[in-house]
Design an enzyme around this catalytic site. Structure first.
Site, PDB file in Angstrom:
ATOM      1  N   TYR A 281      -1.778   3.603  -1.736  1.00 24.50           N
ATOM      2  CA  TYR A 281      -2.579   4.787  -2.024  1.00 24.50           C
ATOM      3  C   TYR A 281      -3.994   4.405  -2.425  1.00 24.50           C
ATOM      4  CZ  TYR A 281       1.480   7.922  -2.288  1.00 24.50           C
ATOM      5  OH  TYR A 281       2.578   8.686  -1.999  1.00 24.50           O
TER       6      TYR A 281
ATOM      7  N   HIS B 246       3.084  13.968   0.518  1.00 29.51           N
ATOM      8  CA  HIS B 246       3.148  14.974  -0.552  1.00 29.51           C
ATOM      9  C   HIS B 246       2.423  16.234  -0.080  1.00 29.51           C
ATOM     10  CE1 HIS B 246       4.379  12.061  -3.748  1.00 29.51           C
ATOM     11  NE2 HIS B 246       3.727  11.207  -2.991  1.00 29.51           N
TER      12      HIS B 246
ATOM     13  N   HIS C  26       6.630   9.157   3.263  1.00 31.11           N
ATOM     14  CA  HIS C  26       6.585  10.571   2.881  1.00 31.11           C
ATOM     15  C   HIS C  26       5.153  11.035   2.731  1.00 31.11           C
ATOM     16  CE1 HIS C  26       6.238   8.372  -0.905  1.00 31.11           C
ATOM     17  NE2 HIS C  26       5.529   9.391  -1.339  1.00 31.11           N
TER      18      HIS C  26
ATOM     19  N   ARG D 212      10.259   3.843  -1.818  1.00 32.76           N
ATOM     20  CA  ARG D 212      10.113   5.221  -1.340  1.00 32.76           C
ATOM     21  C   ARG D 212      10.173   5.244   0.183  1.00 32.76           C
ATOM     22  NH1 ARG D 212       8.336   9.507  -3.485  1.00 32.76           N
ATOM     23  NH2 ARG D 212      10.188  10.210  -2.432  1.00 32.76           N
TER      24      ARG D 212
ATOM     25  N   TYR E  87       6.854   2.288   0.393  1.00 31.27           N
ATOM     26  CA  TYR E  87       6.289   1.414  -0.651  1.00 31.27           C
ATOM     27  C   TYR E  87       7.273   1.250  -1.791  1.00 31.27           C
ATOM     28  CZ  TYR E  87       4.962   5.881  -2.921  1.00 31.27           C
ATOM     29  OH  TYR E  87       4.962   7.131  -3.484  1.00 31.27           O
TER      30      TYR E  87
END
Ligand SMILES: [Fe+2]
Lengths: 206, 242
Positions: free
Chosen positions: B108, B162, B160, B157, B147
């Site tokens: 991120y 959000h 995905h 995870r 990640y």
């Protein structure tokens, strides 16, 4: 088999996670991408009424500040009007009544500037005491938490408010009352939110 | 005069509960007292309204919206599209949809993310758009990478995105995550598994949509979002009525 009702199911919620700022407040994540971020000016320049600042911290069950929380505020203007087509009355030009609030990553403290809302319409033709609706999301919160902020200088209106009165335990009502003070000549309300534990804030299923 | 009424009750058994011990962070961030249930009032059935002036046309193109001129992010190019509907199956037009995601390596762009996969100089990782009159939305982006995260020692995870959606009333406000069909990490994920009903989990898995794929350009995934529905305007359901 009887007939099918054929309603759809609401999409299930998932936590906003630790990086919610990237999507909803990228400046706080550390980069500029949009021409304008949304939700930083709740009342706009033309709003009538008393200018106030609201500050607080969100605390978890261990008593520690939640530093990665994001809040959204939704409120009426000083005359109790919501900036929404279903409220037939007008608001001041530039008044949106909605804001996004992020914390200081080091301390978890948050704050926002707005105007104090007026009493707004409630069910059955009654009036709700002035309040700000808050929605709290963060890592570890699976479904956003809804609460309301009321004002400690409105004791009469608060005493008649149908939502406050719905809270069976009178001492828990106090968790929704922000405390007024002044700082440098400006009106300040303090509103700490306790997600869990002693003096846990009242949250609503709205 | 027929006035719009409140939303259908939220099905709390379809959503995850607050306390989900396998997702460890929820343990100290879950209220212990029951939520107080409120019938809808203007505070809940109204909500912020957004317009085209609030956003920029490029905001829904994550391949372009942070890239240097003539460059683009690394990764699998995808279209993510679908409709925002309510529980009555009606489209929700003009509503704001925002999303954020990791880059193709699972990193991120956030000052708190320290994963060793590199930042992509040409990828911001957020976008937003308004649904059209049919409730339709689309984004162009790259598929995010899986990640690791600190839950168990070896928790990952699934890929995905959000997503944040408004609807017309504050009671419809929703944040969720969109997963991708076929990802073996989905059912191992403690965050996915906060949702008790397997059918509800399926509702968060976007499907490969070959019809919407752009040949020689981008693979498409379809992800419809359902917000709470409202009672019809029958007089006995009116907000004012009692
Ligand atoms: Fe994530």
């Amino acid at each position: 088999m009887p007939q099918e009702l054929n309603y759809l199911k609401e999409t299930p919620s998932q936590t906003a996670g630790p990086y919610v700022h990237i999507g909803l407040a990228p400046g706080a994540a550390g980069f500029d991408i949009y021409k304008q971020e949304l939700g930083w000016d709740i009342a706009g320049p033309n709003a009538k009424g008393e200018r106030i600042r609201v500050e607080g911290v969100v605390v978890d069950g261990t008593g520690s500040p939640v530093k990665d929380v994001l809040l959204e505020a939704w409120q009426a203007n000083s005359e109790g009007v919501f900036a929404h087509p279903e409220d037939s009355r007008d608001v001041e030009n530039g008044f949106r009544g909605w804001g996004r609030v992020i914390t200081d990553f080091e301390t978890g403290e948050w704050g926002f500037d707005t105007v104090k809302p007026g009493a707004s319409p409630a069910r059955g033709g009654t009036l709700a005491a002035p309040h700000i609706n808050l929605w709290v999301v963060a890592r570890g919160i699976n479904v956003g938490l809804n609460t309301r902020l009321y004002f400690d200088d409105e004791p009469e209106a608060n005493a008649k408010d149908a939502v406050l009165n719905l809270i069976e335990w009178e001492k828990r009502r106090a968790t929704l009352i922000a405390k007024r003070s002044e700082r440098d000549g400006k009106v300040l309300y303090r509103f700490d939110i306790k997600i869990q534990g002693e003096d846990e804030t009242v949250f609503f299923d709205i | 005069m027929l006035k719009p009424a409140e939303f259908y009750q939220r099905d709390r058994e379809w959503h995850p509960p607050a306390l989900t011990p396998d997702y460890k962070t929820s343990v100290s961030r879950s209220p212990q007292y029951a939520l107080i249930s409120l019938q809808g009032s203007p505070s809940e059935i109204t909500g912020p309204v957004f317009g085209q002036n609030d956003i920029d046309p490029v905001d829904n193109d994550l391949i372009k919206n942070y890239a240097q001129p003539g460059e683009g992010p690394i990764g699998e190019r995808i279209i993510l599209h679908g409709r925002v509907l309510d529980e009555n199956g009606r489209p929700v037009p003009g509503t704001l949809v925002e999303l954020w995601q990791a880059n193709a390596g699972g990193r991120y762009r956030h000052k708190k993310d320290t994963y060793l996969a590199p930042i992509d100089l040409n990828f911001g990782g957020c976008g937003r758009t308004l649904t059209d009159e049919n409730g339709y939305y689309y984004f162009r982006t790259v598929k995010p990478g899986a990640y690791p995260w600190r839950n168990w020692v070896n928790s990952w995870r699934p890929a995905h995105i959000h997503m944040s959606i408004f609807g017309s009333g504050f009671a419809q406000r929703l944040i969720t995550q969109c997963y991708f069909e076929g990802d073996p990490l989905i059912h191992k994920c403690p965050i996915v598994n906060t949702i008790p009903d397997p059918d509800a989990i399926d509702q968060l898995i976007a499907r490969l949509d070959m019809n919407a794929t752009i040949p020689l350009d981008s693979i498409a995934y379809k992800f419809d979002i359902v917000l709470r529905g409202r009672r019809s305007t029958l007089f006995e359901n009116r907000l004012e009525g009692n």
